[in-house]
Design an enzyme around this catalytic site. Structure first.
Site: not given
Length: 144
Positions: A68-69, A71, A73, A101, A135
């Site tokens: 999206c514009g 990222g 939303g 991770h 971990r």
């Protein structure tokens, strides 16, 4: 080894970048499911983020690319789906770390914030990086 299936989705602001990345993936032999949007007209990013999250969480696709514009939303919308772990990234390092991770299964990008070359780098690194486990597995399990 066959390449993983990938779903892509974007709102109107991410439409052009989504299409460029989709073409890149297809040229590399990936099977890509395009969940829209399919044009530049204004749409609501939550609809496309949810559809992408559901496609990945259900196993229809192993990975997803959300645009999206900013990222932000679309990644929030995707992350509301249990089993979806969308990570908003801005460079190759954040793309690598979200896989190593966090076992992210959706790459989220802001079309108004990064260029095509950076987006391609992020996508390439995201898909090439395995989850380290160890971990990190205990922590990722707590996200369920």
């Amino acid at each position: 080894m066959s390449k993983p299936a990938i779903a892509v989705a974007a709102d109107h602001a991410g439409f052009e970048l989504k299409n460029l990345l989709k073409a890149e993936l297809e040229s590399q032999g990936y099977s890509v499911t395009d969940l829209g949007t399919h044009g530049p007209d204004s749409v609501d990013y939550p609809d496309f983020g949810r559809a992408l999250g559901e496609a990945v969480a259900s196993g229809q696709a192993q990975f997803g690319v959300a645009v999206c514009g900013s990222g932000i939303g679309i990644s929030i919308a995707a992350n509301r789906v249990p089993g979806c772990r969308a990570a908003l990234v801005h460079d190759a390092l954040s793309a690598r770390l979200c896989r190593q991770h966090n076992d992210a299964n959706v790459l989220a990008l802001g079309a108004r914030l990064i260029g095509i070359d950076t987006a391609r780098d992020c996508l390439s690194v995201f898909l090439a990086t395995p989850f380290e486990g160890g971990r990190h597995a205990r922590r990722v399990a707590k996200l369920a």
